[in-house]
Write an enzyme that holds these catalytic residues in place. Structure first.
Site, PDB file in Angstrom:
ATOM      1  N   ASP A  54      -8.192  -5.446   6.715  1.00  0.00           N
ATOM      2  CA  ASP A  54      -7.888  -6.212   5.501  1.00  0.00           C
ATOM      3  C   ASP A  54      -6.491  -6.843   5.579  1.00  0.00           C
ATOM      4  O   ASP A  54      -5.829  -7.029   4.574  1.00  0.00           O
ATOM      5  CB  ASP A  54      -8.006  -5.320   4.265  1.00  0.00           C
ATOM      6  CG  ASP A  54      -7.070  -4.107   4.346  1.00  0.00           C
ATOM      7  OD1 ASP A  54      -6.266  -4.026   5.307  1.00  0.00           O
ATOM      8  OD2 ASP A  54      -7.144  -3.250   3.452  1.00  0.00           O
ATOM      9  N   CYS A  85       0.815  -1.217   0.000  1.00  0.00           N
ATOM     10  CA  CYS A  85       0.000   0.000   0.000  1.00  0.00           C
ATOM     11  C   CYS A  85       0.849   1.267   0.000  1.00  0.00           C
ATOM     12  O   CYS A  85       0.324   2.359  -0.122  1.00  0.00           O
ATOM     13  CB  CYS A  85      -0.964   0.006   1.179  1.00  0.00           C
ATOM     14  SG  CYS A  85      -0.151   0.200   2.765  1.00  0.00           S
ATOM     15  N   HIS A 111      -3.099   4.349  10.722  1.00  0.00           N
ATOM     16  CA  HIS A 111      -4.456   3.830  10.893  1.00  0.00           C
ATOM     17  C   HIS A 111      -4.418   2.317  10.905  1.00  0.00           C
ATOM     18  O   HIS A 111      -3.450   1.698  10.466  1.00  0.00           O
ATOM     19  CB  HIS A 111      -5.377   4.321   9.770  1.00  0.00           C
ATOM     20  CG  HIS A 111      -5.662   5.785   9.858  1.00  0.00           C
ATOM     21  ND1 HIS A 111      -4.814   6.731   9.313  1.00  0.00           N
ATOM     22  CD2 HIS A 111      -6.667   6.484  10.457  1.00  0.00           C
ATOM     23  CE1 HIS A 111      -5.306   7.947   9.565  1.00  0.00           C
ATOM     24  NE2 HIS A 111      -6.424   7.827  10.248  1.00  0.00           N
ATOM     25  N   ARG A 127      -4.545  -4.897   9.579  1.00  0.00           N
ATOM     26  CA  ARG A 127      -3.361  -4.262   8.984  1.00  0.00           C
ATOM     27  C   ARG A 127      -3.141  -2.905   9.646  1.00  0.00           C
ATOM     28  O   ARG A 127      -3.974  -2.013   9.527  1.00  0.00           O
ATOM     29  CB  ARG A 127      -3.576  -4.059   7.480  1.00  0.00           C
ATOM     30  CG  ARG A 127      -2.519  -3.162   6.829  1.00  0.00           C
ATOM     31  CD  ARG A 127      -2.656  -3.172   5.305  1.00  0.00           C
ATOM     32  NE  ARG A 127      -3.934  -2.634   4.847  1.00  0.00           N
ATOM     33  CZ  ARG A 127      -4.112  -1.380   4.433  1.00  0.00           C
ATOM     34  NH1 ARG A 127      -3.115  -0.522   4.410  1.00  0.00           N
ATOM     35  NH2 ARG A 127      -5.300  -0.962   4.033  1.00  0.00           N
ATOM     36  N   HIS A 179       0.828  10.492  16.680  1.00  0.00           N
ATOM     37  CA  HIS A 179       0.055   9.843  15.615  1.00  0.00           C
ATOM     38  C   HIS A 179       0.971   8.881  14.873  1.00  0.00           C
ATOM     39  O   HIS A 179       2.105   9.222  14.523  1.00  0.00           O
ATOM     40  CB  HIS A 179      -0.484  10.905  14.650  1.00  0.00           C
ATOM     41  CG  HIS A 179      -1.125  10.329  13.424  1.00  0.00           C
ATOM     42  ND1 HIS A 179      -2.401   9.802  13.437  1.00  0.00           N
ATOM     43  CD2 HIS A 179      -0.661  10.182  12.160  1.00  0.00           C
ATOM     44  CE1 HIS A 179      -2.687   9.362  12.206  1.00  0.00           C
ATOM     45  NE2 HIS A 179      -1.659   9.583  11.416  1.00  0.00           N
ATOM     46  N   CYS A 181      -1.386   0.281   9.277  1.00  0.00           N
ATOM     47  CA  CYS A 181      -0.785   1.048   8.192  1.00  0.00           C
ATOM     48  C   CYS A 181      -0.094   2.244   8.843  1.00  0.00           C
ATOM     49  O   CYS A 181      -0.741   3.183   9.287  1.00  0.00           O
ATOM     50  CB  CYS A 181      -1.893   1.491   7.237  1.00  0.00           C
ATOM     51  SG  CYS A 181      -1.310   2.416   5.825  1.00  0.00           S
TER      52      CYS A 181
END
Ligand SMILES: [Zn+2]
Length: 124
Positions: free
Chosen positions: A103, A61, A99, A111, A96, A113
């Site tokens: 999936d 991704c 996310h 996952r 931060h 990410c």
């Protein structure tokens, strides 16, 4: 805790934007996207362990993907940008990270990410 000014001095512009302002690094640009050495991924801000290399996988991704966490990670509902997503933060310093999506591969099916800019890799 460091002040915002001290953090700005120590972190790169991208690291500051991602961790302190919930930014996102452009895909396929982060230094850990194609990084598969053995070791630990710690929070760039406070040094807390977040992920280990055995839970990293090639998700394709454009950002580092992990199918499980290894540290103290907080999940928060994020409705910005017209989407409902789950934001993940370092539970120690509230940086931060990225996310989490549903999936991912087995066995967790999730996952994480994560922005490379929020991570500090320490080789095993
Ligand atoms: Zn942290």
């Amino acid at each position: 805790m460091e002040t915002a000014e001290e953090l700005k001095e120590r972190l790169t512009t991208m690291q500051y934007r991602v961790t302190q302002e919930s930014g996102t690094e452009p895909p396929f640009t982060g230094k850990y996207d194609k990084h598969f050495e053995e070791g630990n991924y710690n929070c760039i801000v406070c040094g807390t362990l977040l992920f280990k290399s055995e839970h990293k996988y090639e998700c394709g991704c454009g950002w580092p993907g992990f199918w499980d966490k290894d540290g103290d990670i907080k999940e928060i509902s994020d409705t910005s940008h017209g989407m409902t997503r789950t934001e993940v933060q370092c539970n120690n310093c509230n940086a931060h990270l990225g996310h989490v999506f549903n999936d991912g591969p087995e066995p967790t099916g999730i996952r994480y990410c994560i922005n490379s800019a929020s991570l500090d890799f320490k080789e095993k």
